[in-house]
Each structure stands twice: as structure tokens, then as C-alpha cells.
Scaffold this active site. Sequence first.
Site, mmCIF file in Angstrom:
data_model
loop_
_atom_site.group_PDB
_atom_site.id
_atom_site.type_symbol
_atom_site.label_atom_id
_atom_site.label_comp_id
_atom_site.label_asym_id
_atom_site.label_seq_id
_atom_site.Cartn_x
_atom_site.Cartn_y
_atom_site.Cartn_z
ATOM 1 C CD GLU A 175 -7.115 32.969 1.975
ATOM 2 O OE1 GLU A 175 -8.452 33.143 2.317
ATOM 3 O OE2 GLU A 175 -6.895 33.421 0.910
ATOM 4 N NE ARG A 187 -13.403 33.179 19.158
ATOM 5 C CZ ARG A 187 -13.374 31.853 18.723
ATOM 6 N NH1 ARG A 187 -13.292 31.340 20.213
ATOM 7 N NH2 ARG A 187 -14.063 31.258 18.158
ATOM 8 C CE1 TYR A 198 -17.632 36.402 16.156
ATOM 9 C CE2 TYR A 198 -15.652 35.214 16.600
ATOM 10 C CZ TYR A 198 -16.920 36.499 15.924
ATOM 11 O OH TYR A 198 -15.864 36.624 15.095
ATOM 12 C CB CYS A 258 -18.847 49.089 33.839
ATOM 13 S SG CYS A 258 -18.025 49.485 35.199
#
Length: 463
Positions: free
Chosen positions: A320, A360, A364, A391
Site C-alpha cells: 500500500e 507535518r 512530526y 498565530c
Amino acid sequence: MSRSAHPAGPRHGDVLPEGHYQAPPADLNALDPKVWSRTVARNAEGVATVGGIDVKRLAAEFGTPAYVLDEDDFRSRARAWRDAFGADADVYYAGKAFLSKAIVRWLHEEGLNLDVCSVGELAVALAAGMPPERIALHGNNKAPDELEHAVKTGVGHIVVDSYEEIERLAAIAARQGVRQQVLVRVTVGVEAHTHEFIATAHEDQKFGLSLNGGAAAEAVRRVLGHDSLELRGIHSHIGSQIFDMAGFEVAARRVVGLLAGIRDEYGVELPEIDLGGGLGIAYTSEDDPREPAEIAAALAEIVRRECAAARLNTPRLSVEPGRAIVGPTAFTLYEVGTVKPLEGLRTYVSVDGGMSDNIRTALYDAEYSVALVSRTSDAEPMLVRVVGKHCESGDIVVRDAFLPSDLAPGDLIAVPATGAYCRSMASNYNHALRPPVLAVRDGAARVIVRRETEEDLLRLDIG
């Protein structure tokens, strides 16, 4: 000390000690082909081009920020995965990475299947003409109406993730007079070397049924006990942004062990095994991703060897890839708004997007590259942090990189490898308008997902 994800709200500037970051590249004008999509180059004037179109023209016609997707690159990567695995395996594109009707049509034309994990993704897939039998539905908490819709539309595989879901799905399929094909998602106790929030095969998390605790075996027993369900195989997914194949080897060994146990207890050899996705891409020049042919050969050999040791017929393999296909094919184009030097620290470069179009980095601690693309420059490199206009002090797009010291407001910069999880995780934080997705090919550009408007926001706000 390692960094970890932070909640929303103010945060300190994470001033880096000398030597933490990489040295500046030898040539700030170079566009590393490992990181950028395959048709990206610079023209005679030094302007970056993609699909034969220069970025200044794209910015003038479509505005910034914008996601720019290289259609030829996307199609060639999809074909590479399809060809690497061949007719005896299935490649399911993971729609969560980025999905639109154009993407679905390209996948269909290139011979890939599609993995979805919500009714919204399923609706896009069906609207764009993906045959439902080539769709797999994932999710750890599929609602009864989602399962009802999936069965009714003829979704090929449903990956079951809990005892409750098995009972719900069995009842729904029986009521509709359907024998629904399913895979059981298992957690194999393999923790990929990745960020905690995107590692999905260790025990303490929400996905799958544990092999070690016996939950996976019990799920198999329950599925086999329902005439309305057809157990096709076992599904495993060990994480994301993975470069090392060792985790897949351990996962395959444990999944094959379960298959052998099913054969021994029930006299059934399941015909499919899905090892999920999660293969990494190059976000920076230091990343070293594997090619699809290498991945396919390694996975096929792992499964063949483990099945031979267990005296099992080799099942049909599924994978996948999502990020590995779409991630490298797009970049985000921004206009510089302000350039703010902090003496002795770094220069903050503010752009007209931010965490609303790429969460991201904040979520992360993801690393990205960045380049000045509207011109070339011979100026000395300066250490920069590319930030957005929201902000939040954590509104960071590229934490640490080098850009020319003559960078100025109005320049265009681009962040490559933003095809996966940027538009699909985009938000309206601060009521920002989500950028468009532009598909470029053979000197032409077209909008495949349009830019949001103020009218879109107000239409949802019924007062």
C-alpha cells in the site's frame, strides 16, 4: 536531547547549538533530483520549471501558495510500483496521502488499486470511476453506516480492526445477502524506526489486533464463524517513512506464523497477505529511499522464504504505497513576505502559507528542503527558518535550511516533497483558505483541486 511533538500553543524558538544543522550546500541554486520531482529544472533565466512551465508563470496565473503536482512523475512512479510487483501481486495506492478525482483516474489508468479509510475517500474514488472491487476500506472505527455503504457499493476488501467491527460487518453483509471479503489487521510487535506518532505496529496503539496477546487469532476464529464473511488474508502495517527492510522481514515471519496456525487449526490456507505501506521518500538530500523494484524483490523473497519454512503455499502479496508515489511528485510554491534576521541566531523567512498547508513539521518534527525558485543567486548562504503567517510560534514549514542572503520579499521559494499528507491534512486555521492543487504536464497547467474562497468558509457558517 531529542525533540518531541508539542501541543498547539506557544513554544520556544528551539535555538540550535552550533553544528546541529548540516553545512550549507555547495550550490544553493542546484535542485537535487533526489528531492524534486523528475521534470523540475531551471531555464536559461534561472527560473525553476516543472512540466515545462516556469514557476513565475504559475504564481502569476494561479497565485500562491499552491501545491504543484508533476503528473508525468506521478504516473511514472505508479507504473514503477505496478511493474515491480507484477501480475501476481496487488498495489493499493494509500489514498490518505492525497486523493482527488484526477488522482483516482490516473491510478485507474495506470492499473493500481486504491486503499481508502473513510466514506469521503470512498465517495471520491467512486465518483472518479474506480471499480469498487479494486478498493479496500481501512479504519479502526468504521461506523455502521460506513460499513453499510461499503458493502452496498461492492468494495472488494474490508480490513477489519476489532471484534465489534467483525460482528457489525457480518450482520450487515448477511442482511444484504453478500459474502464480504475481509482481511484481519494484526499488530505484529514490530516498531519501525520512525516518529512515535506514525509508528503503528507496536502493541500500545489503536490499530489492529495483537498477535502476542491472542487477539488476532480470536478475530480469525470469529470471522471464520460467519457465513457472510470470507476471510481472504492477514494485514500488517508497521509504520511510515521506513528505509530499512528488516522490520518487514520480522513482520512477515510473524504473519506467516499466524497463517500456519490457521492452517493447522482450521485446515484453511489463506490466499492473501498484505504488508501495508510506509516506505520512505527523500525529504532532504541525506535521505536514501529504495526503488520499487528493490522493495518488491525484497518483500517477495521474504514472504516466499517464510512460507517455504512453514510449508505453506505462497499467498498473493499486497502492498500500500501512498507517500512513496505521490510524495516526491509535488512541491509547495510560496511567496516571501518578510525576511527578519535575528543577530547570532538565524533569519526568519515568512511566507504566505504555513501550518495550514503543511502541518507535518509542527506535528512530526518533519524535515524539508527549500530553494529560491524565481531566480538564481550568487549571494552567500544564510541559515533560515521558513515560517508561516499563523498565530503560532510553532508555525514552521522548514525548521533549518540555507537560502541566499539576498532573499527579499516578493521572491518565490518552493518546498519539495510535499505531495503526501500536506493537502490531505490542510486546515482552515485562522480561517486560512486552503491552496489549490495544480497538475502540470507537457507545458500546460490545470487546477485539479481549486483554491478555497471566503464564500466557501461563509457557506458552511450558517450563523
